[in-house]
Design an enzyme around this catalytic site. Structure first.
Site, PDB file in Angstrom:
ATOM      1  N   GLY A  40       0.843  -1.188   0.000  1.00 31.69           N
ATOM      2  CA  GLY A  40       0.000   0.000   0.000  1.00 31.69           C
ATOM      3  C   GLY A  40       0.880   1.240   0.000  1.00 31.69           C
ATOM      4  O   GLY A  40       1.940   1.263   0.635  1.00 31.69           O
ATOM      5  N   LEU A  43      -1.310   7.244   2.621  1.00 31.98           N
ATOM      6  CA  LEU A  43      -0.660   8.041   3.653  1.00 31.98           C
ATOM      7  C   LEU A  43       0.148   7.163   4.593  1.00 31.98           C
ATOM      8  O   LEU A  43       1.291   7.469   4.919  1.00 31.98           O
ATOM      9  CB  LEU A  43      -1.693   8.843   4.433  1.00 31.98           C
ATOM     10  CG  LEU A  43      -2.320   9.999   3.668  1.00 31.98           C
ATOM     11  CD1 LEU A  43      -3.329  10.718   4.546  1.00 31.98           C
ATOM     12  CD2 LEU A  43      -1.270  10.975   3.179  1.00 31.98           C
ATOM     13  N   GLY A  45       1.130   3.818   4.170  1.00 33.75           N
ATOM     14  CA  GLY A  45       2.140   3.015   3.468  1.00 33.75           C
ATOM     15  C   GLY A  45       3.238   3.868   2.859  1.00 33.75           C
ATOM     16  O   GLY A  45       4.426   3.558   2.993  1.00 33.75           O
ATOM     17  N   HIS A 266     -20.828   7.937   6.060  1.00 31.52           N
ATOM     18  CA  HIS A 266     -20.578   9.379   6.039  1.00 31.52           C
ATOM     19  C   HIS A 266     -21.866  10.124   5.702  1.00 31.52           C
ATOM     20  O   HIS A 266     -22.544   9.790   4.748  1.00 31.52           O
ATOM     21  CB  HIS A 266     -19.499   9.697   5.006  1.00 31.52           C
ATOM     22  CG  HIS A 266     -18.925  11.071   5.169  1.00 31.52           C
ATOM     23  ND1 HIS A 266     -19.646  12.189   4.877  1.00 31.52           N
ATOM     24  CD2 HIS A 266     -17.717  11.482   5.605  1.00 31.52           C
ATOM     25  CE1 HIS A 266     -18.885  13.256   5.130  1.00 31.52           C
ATOM     26  NE2 HIS A 266     -17.715  12.853   5.575  1.00 31.52           N
ATOM     27  N   ARG A 331     -20.333  12.222  12.800  1.00 31.84           N
ATOM     28  CA  ARG A 331     -20.820  11.593  11.578  1.00 31.84           C
ATOM     29  C   ARG A 331     -21.917  10.567  11.812  1.00 31.84           C
ATOM     30  O   ARG A 331     -22.901  10.525  11.083  1.00 31.84           O
ATOM     31  CB  ARG A 331     -19.651  10.908  10.879  1.00 31.84           C
ATOM     32  CG  ARG A 331     -18.688  11.918  10.358  1.00 31.84           C
ATOM     33  CD  ARG A 331     -17.526  11.287   9.683  1.00 31.84           C
ATOM     34  NE  ARG A 331     -16.773  12.349   9.023  1.00 31.84           N
ATOM     35  CZ  ARG A 331     -15.637  12.156   8.379  1.00 31.84           C
ATOM     36  NH1 ARG A 331     -15.111  10.966   8.310  1.00 31.84           N
ATOM     37  NH2 ARG A 331     -15.027  13.162   7.796  1.00 31.84           N
ATOM     38  N   HIS A 402     -18.217   4.831   4.059  1.00 37.68           N
ATOM     39  CA  HIS A 402     -17.078   5.714   3.842  1.00 37.68           C
ATOM     40  C   HIS A 402     -15.780   5.171   4.432  1.00 37.68           C
ATOM     41  O   HIS A 402     -14.737   5.239   3.804  1.00 37.68           O
ATOM     42  CB  HIS A 402     -17.405   7.066   4.475  1.00 37.68           C
ATOM     43  CG  HIS A 402     -16.312   8.076   4.370  1.00 37.68           C
ATOM     44  ND1 HIS A 402     -15.756   8.414   3.161  1.00 37.68           N
ATOM     45  CD2 HIS A 402     -15.674   8.829   5.297  1.00 37.68           C
ATOM     46  CE1 HIS A 402     -14.814   9.334   3.361  1.00 37.68           C
ATOM     47  NE2 HIS A 402     -14.733   9.594   4.645  1.00 37.68           N
ATOM     48  N   ARG A 436     -15.159   7.289  13.748  1.00 40.64           N
ATOM     49  CA  ARG A 436     -14.020   8.176  13.523  1.00 40.64           C
ATOM     50  C   ARG A 436     -14.501   9.607  13.317  1.00 40.64           C
ATOM     51  O   ARG A 436     -15.471   9.839  12.603  1.00 40.64           O
ATOM     52  CB  ARG A 436     -13.232   7.733  12.289  1.00 40.64           C
ATOM     53  CG  ARG A 436     -12.085   8.658  11.964  1.00 40.64           C
ATOM     54  CD  ARG A 436     -11.243   8.152  10.812  1.00 40.64           C
ATOM     55  NE  ARG A 436     -11.947   8.185   9.541  1.00 40.64           N
ATOM     56  CZ  ARG A 436     -12.201   9.290   8.840  1.00 40.64           C
ATOM     57  NH1 ARG A 436     -11.825  10.466   9.308  1.00 40.64           N
ATOM     58  NH2 ARG A 436     -12.826   9.216   7.691  1.00 40.64           N
TER      59      ARG A 436
END
Lengths: 639, 261
Positions: A40, A43, A45, A266, A331, A402, A436
């Site tokens: 991956g 961000l 990886g 989301h 969310r 999401h 999150r």
């Protein structure tokens, strides 16, 4: 299976410091003798591969895209949180820690989240130094905006393209290492197996998506940074290629899968238009800073154009129900509220599954140029997709799948239950609990990649004698490669009539209907009947044209769907077993009179980690008790 | 509900880099104007698979105009007729019932065809690897607010940084030049204080890599600017040329350190 989180002792503020000192180091001359595989290039990886190579390790990085710059982190729009307190508005590491734990509905590990809040500031420093063009004020200093679930302005952003700019920062750092020969990059490779020897991760098996060649790669440690499984719902805001195969293969090799039922829906996505729909587009949560969410008070008004519904006939339901957070409620709460008003028949748009996000008041207050400066590209994107001008008519939005808070279980060092197999970013379960908060995914991905794994992997590698790496012709490697080859053969051998997409859509419908925003026992049990039926039909009636020895996008999708058909079932099973509501996991049986999630801390204040026990056998549910020493368990209240 | 349309597609089919390719005609029927261009192709492909034929291979991923993966020339224009729009965000309402649409891969020597509409753009990555970065290893840089950046520069840097690396500029250019792509990165980093130390070595190294790949050079046609889905401006090329001239005039061979103590 033993779940030891290896959380360091001491007060929460000192744990990471102490741990970094306690971790063993690899001496600089020895680092090049260790090889690390990173799967991956997003961000997590990309940041990990670059940082590990900078330290001197030999790094190989794999991605399914044609370039590491295209990983789906690139699509994150709104921003990245950090506890800089540049606004002087009362922010601190402790507040970011508290907000994240609370936002996750007290289902995340305190120590991990505190570390995340601690390193958040380093991330902003690092990114600015790389040349990430964050938004600035006229004095030349960095600007901030607010995001859901926080009462301070701590979100750094680069227009509506924060993910893109952060990823390009990591990508450029990675390309620099590639140019220096420190990282070997393998694009257009799909990871299809983890090589496990005597219970320890020693490499991976990939398929070259151009030549079709199945190849084995050995290393001293493997890092999976392969993202989440939100695409199990078929329609989601994930990229089309996002898939769960890497983490699912790891699960089937013995890595525990934690909290699969924690999937985030989301609240602000562009509504579905028809059956042809292949993905859903997110409209950044940052829009809720200046947009007001409403539906008509009366069903009869739903067909009318928005400007013909007078103010008194509009229900600004988030402002009404949550006066102190209003349109910036977290969310999960915002999504369920949207579903609820649509279920009541008050939804807007052709399908009745939509609510308005209205900028009229902000445009009047601030002027169109200000709104354009803040959200110009998002408004453009909306207009391109819907053919409606959001400066003139309110946006229509609806929730969509999401993000996956669940993922492979990891300890404080980000190591899974397979020694040598580390899991970073969205692929792990660790920091977001049951929900999150906005602008926290970018923070976690980069924290894991830049500032956690470079330390913790050293602690692991220091325990391995340099030069003892397994050879690529080892029988264990050959065997792993053979299973992949056989699985590909099996898929072609079905030779049925239906396309992979057909089964994928069927799965998506079941997942969304019974395991989406609202879940109940009867529905979940129904899903547990339906998913195996779809899977059985898949293995009887799948059709893949062409061969495995060439570019074959149908084969790629078939393999991913096969894994989603198994993961979906585990997700539902986990949702059924978690007999409480928490964060994004909403069991209709457990709600307050006002329809809020009702946690059961006595019985479910734990992580559920599932152990694979072989195909056809029920997986075993293990638990890791969560203890809150620094914070008190409290009911979330955003009113 | 808007009316469905019927289309005739002429699609470039090529089994691999070594085979010759040709245009093949397909019908796309009952196309909803709300579909994206890629969703229209998805439907055509579902039909092909059901008939046991090979579907059309094309690169795509995010389908929201940001990853830069999708890459096809539609009726002679990279990403199709709509300005500042990637193929994945192009909707079928941009076409009329009965239209004929020609679909080809990016055409450039530096982008060899892999299959059908899928090409190899790794040359762009190699250009970034040659110098498109700020050399700052992960560690503890100074506080992010220690160095103010004039808002105007930050905005111009962001305008340039919006490049998605799709390669439409190369496909549009009669010389298959990658200079809009290079100049976007050179401007992005050159406009920020963090990019200054390597400003001139960056432009030199990136241009050298561009020349090593099979890209042409810029002769100011301006096709790239029109094709760019992110509105990267031609003025970036001017900025890059200025930096390149200065870099060439002030070039000194690298000083080799002798090591310390």
């Amino acid at each position: 299976m033993e779940l030891n989180a290896h959380i360091p002792d001491g007060p929460i503020e000192k744990k990471w410091d102490k741990h970094r000192f306690d971790l063993k180091l690899v001496n600089p001359a020895n680092k090049r003798k260790y090889k690390v595989i990173v799967v991956g290039s997003g961000l997590a990886g990309g940041a990990a591969a670059a940082s590990l190579a900078e330290l001197g390790y030999e790094v190989e990085c794999y991605c399914y895209q044609d370039s590491p710059r295209r990983a789906h982190s690139i699509a994150a729009q709104g921003g990245i949180n950090a506890a800089k307190n540049y606004r002087n508005d009362g922010d601190s590491v402790r507040r970011l820690f508290y907000d994240t734990i609370k936002g996750g509905d007290f289902r995340a590990r305190e120590a991990n989240v505190h570390r995340l809040a601690e390193v958040s500031n380093n991330i902003i420093d690092q990114c600015v130094a790389q040349g990430v063009p964050f938004a600035r004020e006229y004095g030349g200093l960095l600007d901030n905006r607010s995001f859901g679930g926080a009462q301070v302005s701590r979100t750094f952003y680069a227009r509506g393209q924060t993910g893109q700019q952060l990823l390009l920062g990591a990508y450029q750092a990675l390309e620099r290492q590639i140019g220096l020969g420190a990282v070997q990059m393998f694009p257009r490779r799909e990871m299809l197996e983890v090589i496990v020897v005597d219970g320890v991760a020693k490499g991976i098996v990939t398929r070259d998506m151009v030549s079709g060649k199945i190849e084995s790669h050995v290393a001293d440690a493997v890092c999976l940074a392969t993202g989440g499984y939100g695409n199990v719902f078929y329609l989601s805001t994930n990229a089309k290629g996002c898939n769960s195969s890497a983490i699912w293969r790891a699960y089937k090799q013995g890595a525990a899968f934690a909290n699969p039922c924690y999937t985030q829906i989301h609240p602000t996505c562009i509504p579905v238009t028809g059956d042809h729909q292949s993905k859903l587009t997110l409209m950044s949560e940052s829009l809720r800073n200046d947009g007001r969410i409403w539906v008509p008070k009366r069903k009869e008004d739903c067909g009318k154009p928005a400007d013909q519904i007078p103010e008194e006939d509009r229900d600004y339901y988030l402002e009404r129900k949550y006066p102190s957070f209003g349109n910036l409620a977290p969310r999960d709460i915002s999504s369920r509220a949207a579903k609820q008003v649509c279920d009541e028949g008050r939804g807007v748009g052709g399908t009745g599954r939509g609510v308005y996000l209205d900028f009229d008041a902000s445009i009047k207050r601030l002027g169109q140029p200000k709104i354009e400066e803040r959200y110009g590209n998002l408004f453009e994107m909306y207009e391109r997709i819907t053919d409606e001008n959001p400066y003139k008519v309110p946006m229509r939005i609806y929730p969509a799948s999401h993000y996956a808070m669940g993922g492979l279980w990891v300890d404080y060092n980000l190591m899974s239950t397979i020694p040598g197999l580390f899991v970073l970013g969205e692929a792990n379960f660790s920091d977001h609990g049951a929900n999150r908060l906005g602008a926290s995914a970018l923070m976690q991905g980069l924290a894991d990649g830049y500032f956690v794994i470079p330390y913790t992997i050293g602690g692991y590698l220091a325990g391995i004698k340099p030069g003892t790496r397994i050879k690529v012709d080892d029988p264990a490697v050959t065997a792993a490669q053979q299973t992949v080859t056989d699985r590909v053969k099996r898929l072609f051998a079905i030779n049925g009539k239906q396309t992979p997409t057909h089964f994928y859509r069927e799965l998506g419908k079941v997942m969304w209907e019974y395991s989406g925003m609202g879940r109940n026992e009867a529905g979940l049990k129904k899903a547990l009947e339906l998913i195996p039926q779809i899977r059985e039909e898949f293995w009887k009636n799948l059709c893949i044209p062409g061969t495995g020895e060439e570019v074959n996008q149908s084969l790629e999708m078939a393999g991913r769907v096969a894994d989603f058909l198994e993961l979906g079932e585990l997700l539902v099973l986990d949702a059924l077993n978690r007999r409480e509501s928490c964060g994004a996991h909403f069991r209709e049986e457990w709600q307050t009179e006002e329809g809020e999630a009702l946690r059961d801390d006595e019985n479910f204040c734990h992580v559920a980690a599932w152990e694979f026990k072989g195909d056809g056998n029920a997986p075993v549910r293990h638990t890791e008790q969560l203890s809150f020493e620094s914070l008190h368990l409290a009911t979330r209240n955003y009113k | 509900m808007s009316k469905h349309i019927n289309l005739t597609l002429h699609v470039w089919r090529q089994k691999n880099a070594k085979c010759d390719g040709k245009f093949v005609e397909y019908k796309a029927e009952q196309v909803s104007p709300d579909m994206s261009f890629l969703e229209m192709l998805d439907v055509v492909n579902e039909g092909l698979i059901s008939k046991g034929e090979d579907p059309i291979t094309f690169d795509h991923d995010c389908r929201e105009g940001i990853c830069g993966t999708c890459s096809m020339v539609i009726n002679g224009r990279p990403h199709g007729p709509k300005e500042r729009t990637t193929t994945c965000q192009l909707h079928m309402r941009s076409f009329k019932d009965g239209d004929s649409i020609t679909i080809e891969p990016w055409r450039a020597e530096a982008f060899p065809v892999i299959r059908d509409l899928m090409v190899d753009r790794s040359a762009l990555d190699r250009i970034i690897a040659a110098g498109g970065f700020v050399s700052v290893p992960t560690g503890s840089p100074q506080d992010a607010n220690a160095l103010p950046v004039p808002k105007e520069n930050a905005e111009m840097a962001m305008d340039a940084a919006a490049c998605i690396g799709c390669g439409a500029c190369v496909a549009a250019c009669p010389n298959a030049s990658a200079m809009l792509f290079l100049s976007a990165k050179i401007s992005h980093l050159g406009l920020l204080p963090q990019g200054q130390p390597e400003r001139y070595s960056r432009v030199r190294d990136m241009v050298a890599q561009m020349d090593a790949e099979a890209f042409g050079t810029c002769t100011n046609h301006g096709e790239c600017e029109i094709a760019c889905p992110k509105g990267i401006k031609l003025e970036n090329i001017a900025r890059m040329n200025r930096d390149f001239i200065k870099a060439s005039l002030t070039y000194r061979p690298a000083i080799v350190g002798t090591g310390g103590g």
